[in-house]
Design an enzyme around this catalytic site. Structure first.
Site, PDB file in Angstrom:
ATOM      1  N   SER A  95      -5.770   3.629  -1.627  1.00 26.50           N
ATOM      2  CA  SER A  95      -5.384   3.746  -3.040  1.00 26.50           C
ATOM      3  C   SER A  95      -6.592   3.984  -3.939  1.00 26.50           C
ATOM      4  O   SER A  95      -7.726   3.632  -3.603  1.00 26.50           O
ATOM      5  CB  SER A  95      -4.675   2.473  -3.509  1.00 26.50           C
ATOM      6  OG  SER A  95      -3.600   2.159  -2.665  1.00 26.50           O
TER       7      SER A  95
HETATM    8  N1  SAH Z   1      -3.266  -0.814   0.857  1.00 32.43           N
HETATM    9  C1  SAH Z   1      -3.783   0.352   1.546  1.00 32.43           C
HETATM   10  C2  SAH Z   1      -3.165   1.653   1.066  1.00 32.43           C
HETATM   11  C3  SAH Z   1      -1.716   1.706   1.358  1.00 32.43           C
HETATM   12  S1  SAH Z   1      -1.116   3.273   1.894  1.00 32.43           S
HETATM   13  C4  SAH Z   1      -5.289   0.423   1.442  1.00 32.43           C
HETATM   14  O1  SAH Z   1      -5.890  -0.390   0.718  1.00 32.43           O
HETATM   15  O2  SAH Z   1      -5.897   1.268   2.108  1.00 32.43           O
HETATM   16  C5  SAH Z   1       0.504   2.722   2.333  1.00 32.43           C
HETATM   17  C6  SAH Z   1       0.595   2.136   3.720  1.00 32.43           C
HETATM   18  O3  SAH Z   1       1.895   1.580   3.861  1.00 32.43           O
HETATM   19  C7  SAH Z   1       0.450   3.161   4.823  1.00 32.43           C
HETATM   20  O4  SAH Z   1      -0.574   2.777   5.685  1.00 32.43           O
HETATM   21  C8  SAH Z   1       1.812   3.157   5.520  1.00 32.43           C
HETATM   22  O5  SAH Z   1       1.723   3.365   6.916  1.00 32.43           O
HETATM   23  C9  SAH Z   1       2.294   1.769   5.200  1.00 32.43           C
HETATM   24  N2  SAH Z   1       3.741   1.557   5.269  1.00 32.43           N
HETATM   25  C10 SAH Z   1       4.737   2.408   4.931  1.00 32.43           C
HETATM   26  N3  SAH Z   1       5.935   1.822   5.138  1.00 32.43           N
HETATM   27  C11 SAH Z   1       5.695   0.583   5.619  1.00 32.43           C
HETATM   28  C12 SAH Z   1       6.519  -0.511   6.028  1.00 32.43           C
HETATM   29  N4  SAH Z   1       7.862  -0.454   5.988  1.00 32.43           N
HETATM   30  N5  SAH Z   1       5.925  -1.636   6.473  1.00 32.43           N
HETATM   31  C13 SAH Z   1       4.568  -1.724   6.535  1.00 32.43           C
HETATM   32  N6  SAH Z   1       3.744  -0.737   6.161  1.00 32.43           N
HETATM   33  C14 SAH Z   1       4.287   0.397   5.700  1.00 32.43           C
END
Ligand code: SAH
Length: 233
Positions: free
Chosen positions: A65
């Site tokens: 992010s």
């Molecule tokens: N917080 C992260 C950025 C998030 S990107 C950072 O600091 O780098 C969003 C993430 O959510 C992705 O890695 C994706 O694989 C994950 N994601 C999507 N759906 C999800 C779910 N149902 N449960 C857990 N993770 C999920």
């Protein structure tokens, strides 16, 4: 800024000023952002850009992010240091590291096993002992660690997953931050327990990758998308 500042220090100071201008005023949050080495959470070829106020690709079609969004979401959680936090969407582990600096413990759930394992390894190498990363569908939360004083969702949901509300502490002041919307338009919401009710505050428009409900299946992590592919326009 002083003449002796290294380029890295200069970039960090510039980023902090920009975040402050855009509403991140909590000094503890700004200090955590200055402390966590964001270059360690991005692919090597993007290290030089790690302190730009931009999301960056981390492989598997996912992104780390934008620092401003990390700052605003973390600030909204109002962490004092003794909270147990649940994060949904570990990704690179960057947001988890920021939370680990400011709370007692962090449980972070990632759907993609490859991302989960590399984030866990990265956090371990950086010395974070108060973060647990689990592979799973975060829309179900992580009941084993519930209740949580704070919950942060870093992928866009179409609604607040009921399991997360169940796992949010019933205590006054418990908080949940989550982007809600479709793939184009999302609003960031803060939910806060106040006088036995849940108060909702709109924190503004954001853009996250979708929260994908259900179990991960082989191939849907877009494995061919090499880390370091250019950021989406
Ligand atoms: N917080 C992260 C950025 C998030 S990107 C950072 O600091 O780098 C969003 C993430 O959510 C992705 O890695 C994706 O694989 C994950 N994601 C999507 N759906 C999800 C779910 N149902 N449960 C857990 N993770 C999920």
């Amino acid at each position: 800024m002083t003449a002796s500042d290294s380029p890295r220090t200069r970039h960090i100071k510039e980023l902090l000023r920009e975040l402050h201008r855009h509403g991140v005023r909590d000094q503890r949050v700004l200090l955590a952002i200055a402390k966590v080495p964001r270059e360690r959470f991005v692919p090597p070829e993007l290290r030089e850009r790690a302190w730009e106020n931009r999301p960056l690709p981390i492989g598997a079609g996912q992104t780390i992010s934008q620092p401003l969004i990390v700052g605003l979401m973390t600030q909204a959680l109002q962490l004092d240091g003794d909270e147990r936090v649940l994060e949904i969407g570990t990704g690179s582990g960057y947001q988890a590291a920021i939370l680990a600096e400011l709370a007692a413990s962090v449980t972070s759930i990632e759907r993609d096993p490859t991302l989960a394992h590399s984030a866990a390894e990265r956090l371990r190498r950086l010395g974070y002992r108060n973060v647990e990363v689990h592979v799973g569908d975060g829309s179900k939360g992580w009941p084993a660690g519930a209740p949580y004083d704070r919950i942060i969702v870093t992928a866009a949901a179409t609604r607040v997953p009921p399991a997360l509300l169940e796992q949010l502490s019933p205590a006054e002041g418990a908080r949940l931050v989550i982007p809600i919307g479709d793939s184009e338009h999302q609003q960031l919401y803060l939910f806060e327990r106040r006088g036995g009710r849940l108060r909702r505050t709109d924190l503004g428009a954001v853009r996250f990758v979708p929260l994908v409900e259900g179990e991960a299946s082989p191939g849907d992590g877009k494995e061919g998308d090499a880390p370091g592919s250019p950021p989406a326009p």
